[in-house]
Design a protein around this motif. Structure first.
Motif, PDB file in Angstrom:
ATOM      1  N   ASP A 147       0.825  -1.102   0.091  1.00 26.94           N
ATOM      2  CA  ASP A 147       0.067  -0.019   0.052  1.00 26.94           C
ATOM      3  C   ASP A 147       0.733   1.241   0.111  1.00 26.94           C
ATOM      4  OD1 ASP A 147       0.801  -0.882   2.436  1.00 26.94           O
ATOM      5  OD2 ASP A 147      -0.596   0.399   3.783  1.00 26.94           O
ATOM      6  N   THR A 148       2.108   1.241   0.339  1.00 26.13           N
ATOM      7  CA  THR A 148       2.904   2.235   0.178  1.00 26.13           C
ATOM      8  C   THR A 148       3.221   2.802  -1.152  1.00 26.13           C
ATOM      9  OG1 THR A 148       4.880   1.061   0.497  1.00 26.13           O
ATOM     10  CG2 THR A 148       3.857   1.687   2.679  1.00 26.13           C
ATOM     11  N   ALA A 149       3.244   4.163  -1.378  1.00 24.40           N
ATOM     12  CA  ALA A 149       3.503   4.652  -2.659  1.00 24.40           C
ATOM     13  C   ALA A 149       4.902   4.557  -2.905  1.00 24.40           C
ATOM     14  CB  ALA A 149       3.221   6.147  -2.159  1.00 24.40           C
ATOM     15  N   GLN A 150       5.158   4.704  -4.079  1.00 27.02           N
ATOM     16  CA  GLN A 150       6.404   4.872  -4.833  1.00 27.02           C
ATOM     17  C   GLN A 150       7.146   6.018  -4.135  1.00 27.02           C
ATOM     18  OE1 GLN A 150       7.521   3.281  -7.708  1.00 27.02           O
ATOM     19  NE2 GLN A 150       9.318   4.455  -8.044  1.00 27.02           N
ATOM     20  N   PRO A 151       8.302   5.826  -4.030  1.00 25.12           N
ATOM     21  CA  PRO A 151       9.208   6.918  -3.515  1.00 25.12           C
ATOM     22  C   PRO A 151       9.016   8.202  -4.469  1.00 25.12           C
ATOM     23  CG  PRO A 151      10.621   4.933  -4.025  1.00 25.12           C
ATOM     24  CD  PRO A 151       9.199   4.610  -4.230  1.00 25.12           C
ATOM     25  N   ALA A 152       9.088   9.140  -3.826  1.00 22.74           N
ATOM     26  CA  ALA A 152       8.710  10.389  -4.709  1.00 22.74           C
ATOM     27  C   ALA A 152      10.050  10.815  -5.334  1.00 22.74           C
ATOM     28  CB  ALA A 152       8.291  11.662  -3.925  1.00 22.74           C
ATOM     29  N   GLY A 153      10.045  11.281  -6.405  1.00 18.52           N
ATOM     30  CA  GLY A 153      11.257  11.535  -7.335  1.00 18.52           C
ATOM     31  C   GLY A 153      11.466  13.032  -6.948  1.00 18.52           C
ATOM     32  N   PRO A 154      12.445  13.464  -8.025  1.00 21.79           N
ATOM     33  CA  PRO A 154      12.894  15.098  -7.436  1.00 21.79           C
ATOM     34  C   PRO A 154      11.885  16.065  -8.139  1.00 21.79           C
ATOM     35  CG  PRO A 154      14.021  14.212  -9.200  1.00 21.79           C
ATOM     36  CD  PRO A 154      13.024  13.041  -8.903  1.00 21.79           C
ATOM     37  N   VAL A 155      11.899  17.061  -7.363  1.00 21.22           N
ATOM     38  CA  VAL A 155      11.335  18.397  -8.112  1.00 21.22           C
ATOM     39  C   VAL A 155      11.862  18.740  -9.226  1.00 21.22           C
ATOM     40  CG1 VAL A 155      10.971  20.792  -7.888  1.00 21.22           C
ATOM     41  CG2 VAL A 155      10.570  19.346  -5.947  1.00 21.22           C
ATOM     42  N   ILE A 156      11.375  18.805 -10.546  1.00 21.06           N
ATOM     43  CA  ILE A 156      12.075  18.826 -11.813  1.00 21.06           C
ATOM     44  C   ILE A 156      11.572  20.547 -12.555  1.00 21.06           C
ATOM     45  CG2 ILE A 156      12.131  18.137 -14.100  1.00 21.06           C
ATOM     46  CD1 ILE A 156      11.856  15.443 -13.221  1.00 21.06           C
ATOM     47  N   VAL A 157      12.855  21.068 -12.589  1.00 14.18           N
ATOM     48  CA  VAL A 157      12.905  22.338 -13.158  1.00 14.18           C
ATOM     49  C   VAL A 157      12.904  22.288 -14.694  1.00 14.18           C
ATOM     50  CG1 VAL A 157      14.136  24.756 -13.302  1.00 14.18           C
ATOM     51  CG2 VAL A 157      13.817  23.354 -11.140  1.00 14.18           C
TER      52      VAL A 157
ATOM     53  N   ALA B 255      19.883  23.648  -2.132  1.00 15.05           N
ATOM     54  CA  ALA B 255      20.413  24.244  -0.775  1.00 15.05           C
ATOM     55  C   ALA B 255      19.408  24.162   0.378  1.00 15.05           C
ATOM     56  CB  ALA B 255      20.885  25.886  -1.222  1.00 15.05           C
ATOM     57  N   ALA B 256      18.071  24.161   0.000  1.00 15.68           N
ATOM     58  CA  ALA B 256      17.126  24.200   0.973  1.00 15.68           C
ATOM     59  C   ALA B 256      16.866  22.810   1.345  1.00 15.68           C
ATOM     60  CB  ALA B 256      15.856  24.871   0.443  1.00 15.68           C
ATOM     61  N   GLY B 257      17.570  21.838   0.840  1.00 13.25           N
ATOM     62  CA  GLY B 257      17.397  20.420   1.250  1.00 13.25           C
ATOM     63  C   GLY B 257      16.204  19.815   0.575  1.00 13.25           C
ATOM     64  N   ILE B 258      16.008  20.477  -0.750  1.00 12.31           N
ATOM     65  CA  ILE B 258      14.652  19.800  -1.449  1.00 12.31           C
ATOM     66  C   ILE B 258      15.345  19.032  -2.640  1.00 12.31           C
ATOM     67  CG2 ILE B 258      12.717  20.326  -2.909  1.00 12.31           C
ATOM     68  CD1 ILE B 258      12.500  22.709  -1.006  1.00 12.31           C
ATOM     69  N   ARG B 259      15.266  17.637  -2.700  1.00 11.22           N
ATOM     70  CA  ARG B 259      15.617  17.263  -3.974  1.00 11.22           C
ATOM     71  C   ARG B 259      15.169  17.511  -5.207  1.00 11.22           C
ATOM     72  NH1 ARG B 259      14.606  11.036  -5.818  1.00 11.22           N
ATOM     73  NH2 ARG B 259      16.350  10.514  -6.989  1.00 11.22           N
ATOM     74  N   ALA B 260      16.050  18.172  -6.128  1.00  9.22           N
ATOM     75  CA  ALA B 260      15.702  18.688  -7.164  1.00  9.22           C
ATOM     76  C   ALA B 260      16.524  18.493  -8.504  1.00  9.22           C
ATOM     77  CB  ALA B 260      15.774  20.500  -7.123  1.00  9.22           C
ATOM     78  N   GLU B 261      16.062  18.828  -9.500  1.00  8.23           N
ATOM     79  CA  GLU B 261      16.739  18.109 -10.784  1.00  8.23           C
ATOM     80  C   GLU B 261      16.551  19.160 -11.995  1.00  8.23           C
ATOM     81  OE1 GLU B 261      16.280  14.068 -11.925  1.00  8.23           O
ATOM     82  OE2 GLU B 261      16.297  14.739 -13.898  1.00  8.23           O
ATOM     83  N   LEU B 262      17.505  19.401 -12.584  1.00  7.27           N
ATOM     84  CA  LEU B 262      17.282  20.419 -13.881  1.00  7.27           C
ATOM     85  C   LEU B 262      17.248  19.451 -14.898  1.00  7.27           C
ATOM     86  CD1 LEU B 262      17.518  23.315 -15.366  1.00  7.27           C
ATOM     87  CD2 LEU B 262      20.095  22.723 -15.368  1.00  7.27           C
ATOM     88  N   TYR B 263      16.090  19.618 -15.805  1.00  5.40           N
ATOM     89  CA  TYR B 263      15.619  18.860 -17.095  1.00  5.40           C
ATOM     90  C   TYR B 263      17.053  18.801 -17.865  1.00  5.40           C
ATOM     91  CZ  TYR B 263      14.121  16.646 -21.151  1.00  5.40           C
ATOM     92  OH  TYR B 263      13.860  16.097 -22.416  1.00  5.40           O
ATOM     93  N   LEU B 264      17.522  17.888 -18.224  1.00  2.37           N
ATOM     94  CA  LEU B 264      18.879  17.999 -18.938  1.00  2.37           C
ATOM     95  C   LEU B 264      18.626  17.186 -20.428  1.00  2.37           C
ATOM     96  CD1 LEU B 264      21.541  16.980 -16.341  1.00  2.37           C
ATOM     97  CD2 LEU B 264      21.085  19.092 -17.385  1.00  2.37           C
TER      98      LEU B 264
ATOM     99  N   PRO C  29       7.166  15.021  -7.732  1.00  4.23           N
ATOM    100  CA  PRO C  29       6.122  15.855  -7.205  1.00  4.23           C
ATOM    101  C   PRO C  29       5.673  17.197  -7.795  1.00  4.23           C
ATOM    102  CG  PRO C  29       7.929  16.150  -5.656  1.00  4.23           C
ATOM    103  CD  PRO C  29       8.417  15.197  -6.930  1.00  4.23           C
ATOM    104  N   ILE C  30       6.657  17.697  -8.277  1.00  2.00           N
ATOM    105  CA  ILE C  30       6.327  19.091  -8.686  1.00  2.00           C
ATOM    106  C   ILE C  30       7.099  19.347 -10.007  1.00  2.00           C
ATOM    107  CG2 ILE C  30       6.451  21.927  -8.195  1.00  2.00           C
ATOM    108  CD1 ILE C  30       6.073  20.740  -5.395  1.00  2.00           C
ATOM    109  N   ALA C  31       6.565  20.192 -10.758  1.00  2.00           N
ATOM    110  CA  ALA C  31       7.285  20.893 -11.995  1.00  2.00           C
ATOM    111  C   ALA C  31       7.490  22.361 -11.959  1.00  2.00           C
ATOM    112  CB  ALA C  31       6.776  20.250 -13.403  1.00  2.00           C
ATOM    113  N   VAL C  32       8.585  22.629 -12.029  1.00  2.00           N
ATOM    114  CA  VAL C  32       8.655  24.151 -11.664  1.00  2.00           C
ATOM    115  C   VAL C  32       8.802  24.809 -13.114  1.00  2.00           C
ATOM    116  CG1 VAL C  32      10.122  26.077 -11.104  1.00  2.00           C
ATOM    117  CG2 VAL C  32      10.083  23.962  -9.584  1.00  2.00           C
ATOM    118  N   ILE C  33       7.814  25.700 -13.596  1.00  2.00           N
ATOM    119  CA  ILE C  33       7.868  26.175 -15.229  1.00  2.00           C
ATOM    120  C   ILE C  33       8.199  27.492 -15.120  1.00  2.00           C
ATOM    121  CG2 ILE C  33       6.168  26.415 -17.098  1.00  2.00           C
ATOM    122  CD1 ILE C  33       4.758  23.938 -15.612  1.00  2.00           C
ATOM    123  N   ALA C  34       9.089  27.839 -16.121  1.00  2.00           N
ATOM    124  CA  ALA C  34       9.450  29.249 -16.040  1.00  2.00           C
ATOM    125  C   ALA C  34       9.836  29.690 -17.707  1.00  2.00           C
ATOM    126  CB  ALA C  34      10.500  29.778 -15.320  1.00  2.00           C
TER     127      ALA C  34
END
Lengths: 499, 499
Positions: B376-386, B406-415, B433-438
């Motif tokens: 029942d446990t969820a798939q481990p969360a991936g990184p926030v993706i910019v 730097a704020a301790g949040i697992r984060a990845e730049l789309y490469l 969990p989140i896509a950062v869109i700019a």
């Protein structure tokens, strides 16, 4: 039963292999956890491939005889296919990406730690099984992927406690070297003479570390005679050409923009050379945006890293603090990680180019460096040991050790068959901080005795005018049985540095 | 350059081997960390031996032909010695103890995790490389060492989240079985007839799980015909003798004292049998003192664990919760760890007996069980993706991802090199969990857009009357660029279960 003479094999670890005991395994585990956390934070994911690959998938070590022992450990499987133990973690990655190409997210970003095996002549500190920790991005055409590798390596080294200034991530670009070769007419062509010249130049550049600039200069010119009298034929470049190559390999500087300007002048109008410089400029731009200055990542055209394989940026992490070499001379510790862009590797399987870039940490070398840096830190403490002085009281001893563990204190019941003296020796050997002693007297009095085994060594390290403090710290105390856990906790707390 | 036809190897993992992707590697890593912490708390220390041993040191798999493929992966070294990949972690321990006998603390208490290799026919879920996690005490003659193994196994299983009642550590003693054999005259002697009878009895007992009591009864008597019509010759024991053996294997009970009493009656005055019962009584005493009742560790004489090798207590950890077998029948999950006392193993090298006892966890089976328990446990969360929507703004994206890390949040730049749609697909595939869109608009407005990628799946899992809450939770918000980190943190916090 034993009527025939018993065969007694000699117990020995195989040639060129090794056992690793607690201190080494624990140090490695701690380092791996640290590196893994940094890689995770960048969004890389773990992967593990099997120890074996089919020999044809490994590429350059195709078995061509009945006993293919050239560099790899290989054996023929039941179905007559040749299996080989992986000799690095990049070839298995290339195989895996080709095998699962459609299913994998692209880019595919993974880290992998594990042993690799090379069937080479072992030597001191040179094993046939050793450990690598690789991180790669496959399917990433952008320089941001290479820039990120520089960042993640730099962050990992600092997370391990290596201070800024004690390491340097050096970056080069094979395209620039190719550009320089182009300007001196040694870049392309199957003409054996040009190919030979190109190889001679690359080998010369690759020897900068060992021979210095003057040695490289000789190898680029007529040739070089070494101390033993052996002569190495040179590349016979002209003085101008030699100056150009030397200017290239000496262009390294913490000021990345300055290096780019120098290199741009050196590659002239070589298309590949200009492309290489533009790639470094892009990497510089991204590193600067992310706050990685030239004291962490610099550009250094002398970084070559082998002769084939890499197709763009090349990366090397060096530890720059000084250590003594075998002759007692001060030298820099040197390289602990390296890699770069290898856009051709997956192509072997798929026919299409898959852009990829990665770095590999040589874990054994890195750990050797950490041992040097942390030589002042104490041996990790062993468990508190509950001695067994009366076999009939085993249940009572068992209770003590259980209470300690339940309180979060690492604790061990002595399980050998020896007397008190030997048990205390054992406790010392295990670096136990405390021995818990309960014999006839203690049981009669409802007490336990705690012997502080670290006190002696700690006291001798104290400054001598701290005598009063010393006298307050008896090496052995007796406490009521009910106070066992609290008393052990107090005694362990003494290990904290006295302020 | 490529004048000859290019050879393209097929990318495939070798037969009977496997790759392990992020989910599996992370689950294993977490389990190993948990087990390691428990073993550490008992005072065990880590050890790592090399992948290879000399084949003669491995014992039963001595190479006797040019291609020794019986069970192990073996190859001949340059110096003509046969190397074999370890097939378990006990044989290397025995070799190591023999090699370093004088230098090691005694008892020597170590744990070792690692792959082992068996050159056997692969099948579904049956690999030729798999993982074991062993813990052993060498040089411990006392039953406290065996009792401790039961405790540490039990503690490890509970630390992994396996509830009391969902597992059982079962203990037997080979000496008691030998005692029973003695009372029926099948214990000793080289007489081939007696040896054959002994083997037939042991094999019959070992088949209790598969055949049930009635099957064992037939095999102890005249013999048994299986469904296919094949007949297995029995041990031809008398009715009384059969009853005795059956009483023995059915004596298991959570009430350990009761089991001991039953067994004492069954072994009569067989010296070895009485010794075995006394050992179990000692183990019971220590377990009880340490607070391990019969709901965690029980005595079960049906536990045999192979036919050779063990010389005293035998231990098996079983998971008792029910799962469906391939036919859809409910069965208990079964054994995940086992071991026991093997006082003879080091003797092969040293000539002297070194008392030793240990257990080995079959890590792959254990992880399969944990997957079932935690389905029942969820798939481990991936990184926030910019996301990267404008290559010219790469430095800005790099800054964002750096701030998040730097704020301790697992984060990845789309490469990669794809457009926004593909990037969002990629983010989904990575369980971001989140896509950062700019894009152009955001940069113009000094904002960033955050897209909550987990919201959809989370909302559909919510109860439907939670509609108001749902409307408060937009899947996408725009925030000032300066508030990126705070907004990402808020959005991630939503993942916490709403109370």
């Amino acid at each position: 039963m034993a009527k025939k003479k018993t065969f007694r094999p000699k117990a020995r670890v195989p040639r060129g292999l090794r056992d690793q005991f607690a201190g080494d395994v624990m140090a490695r585990q701690a380092a791996l956890d640290t590196i893994r956390a940094v890689y995770d934070s960048y969004g890389f994911e773990p992967l593990e491939t099997s120890a074996f690959e089919y020999a044809d998938a490994l590429g350059k070590f195709l078995p061509d005889s009945d006993r293919p022992n050239e560099g790899v450990f290989a054996l023929r499987d039941d179905d007559d296919q040749w299996l080989a133990l992986r000799y690095d973690l990049t070839a298995p990655l290339a195989r895996l990406v080709a095998e699962h190409f459609d299913a994998l997210p692209k880019p595919f970003r993974r880290y992998q730690f594990g042993p690799v095996w090379r069937n080479e002549k072992p030597g001191p500190g040179r094993y046939r099984e050793f450990f690598q920790f690789d991180v790669d991005t496959v399917g990433a055409p952008v320089m941001a992927a290479d820039a990120e590798l520089c960042m993640v390596l730099s962050d990992a080294l600092e997370a391990l406690g290596i201070a800024r200034g004690d390491y340097m991530v050096r970056v080069n670009n094979r395209k620039i070297l190719n550009g320089v070769l182009e300007t001196i007419g040694a870049a392309h062509g199957d003409d054996p003479e040009i190919a030979q010249k190109r190889l001679t130049i690359l080998r010369a550049v690759d020897k900068l570390d060992r021979l210095g600039v003057e040695g490289v200069r000789l190898l680029l010119g007529a040739g070089r005679r070494d101390e033993s009298g052996d002569f190495t034929e040179g590349a016979h470049l002209s003085e101008d050409q030699i100056a150009q190559v030397i200017a290239f390999i000496e262009a390294g500087d913490p000021d990345r923009a300055k290096v780019c300007a120098t290199l741009r002048a050196l590659v002239g109008d070589s298309a590949v050379g200009c492309e290489g410089v533009a790639e470094l400029e892009e990497i510089d731009h991204l590193l600067s945006a992310a706050g990685f200055a030239g004291d962490r990542v610099c550009f250094d055209p002398s970084v070559v890293r082998g002769l084939g394989y890499y197709t763009g940026p090349v990366i090397e992490a060096e530890l720059t603090f000084e250590v003594l070499d075998e002759k007692g001379n001060k030298v820099q510790f040197g390289s602990v990680a390296g890699g770069g862009r290898y856009d051709d590797l997956v192509k072997r399987f798929k026919g299409v180019e898959v852009p990829a870039t990665g770095v590999s940490i040589g874990v054994d070398r890195l750990l050797a460096a950490l041992r040097l840096l942390n030589s002042d830190t104490a041996q990790p403490a062993g468990p508190v040991i509950v001695l067994v002085l009366d076999a009939a009281k085993m249940g009572d001893y068992q209770k003590m050790v259980g209470e300690l563990r339940a309180a979060g204190i690492r604790a061990e019941l002595y399980l050998g068959g020896s007397g008190m003296r030997a048990q205390l020796k054992y406790a010392d050997k295990r670096h136990a901080p405390i021995a818990v002693i309960a014999g006839e007297d203690e049981f009669a009095a409802g007490e336990v005795t705690l012997k502080d085994l670290l006190l002696g060594s700690r006291l001798s390290a104290e400054i001598s005018d701290n005598k009063a403090w010393r006298e307050d710290q008896p090496a052995q105390i007796s406490v009521p049985r009910a106070e066992l856990v609290a008393a052990v906790r107090d005694m362990l707390a003494r290990d904290l540095p006295a302020v």
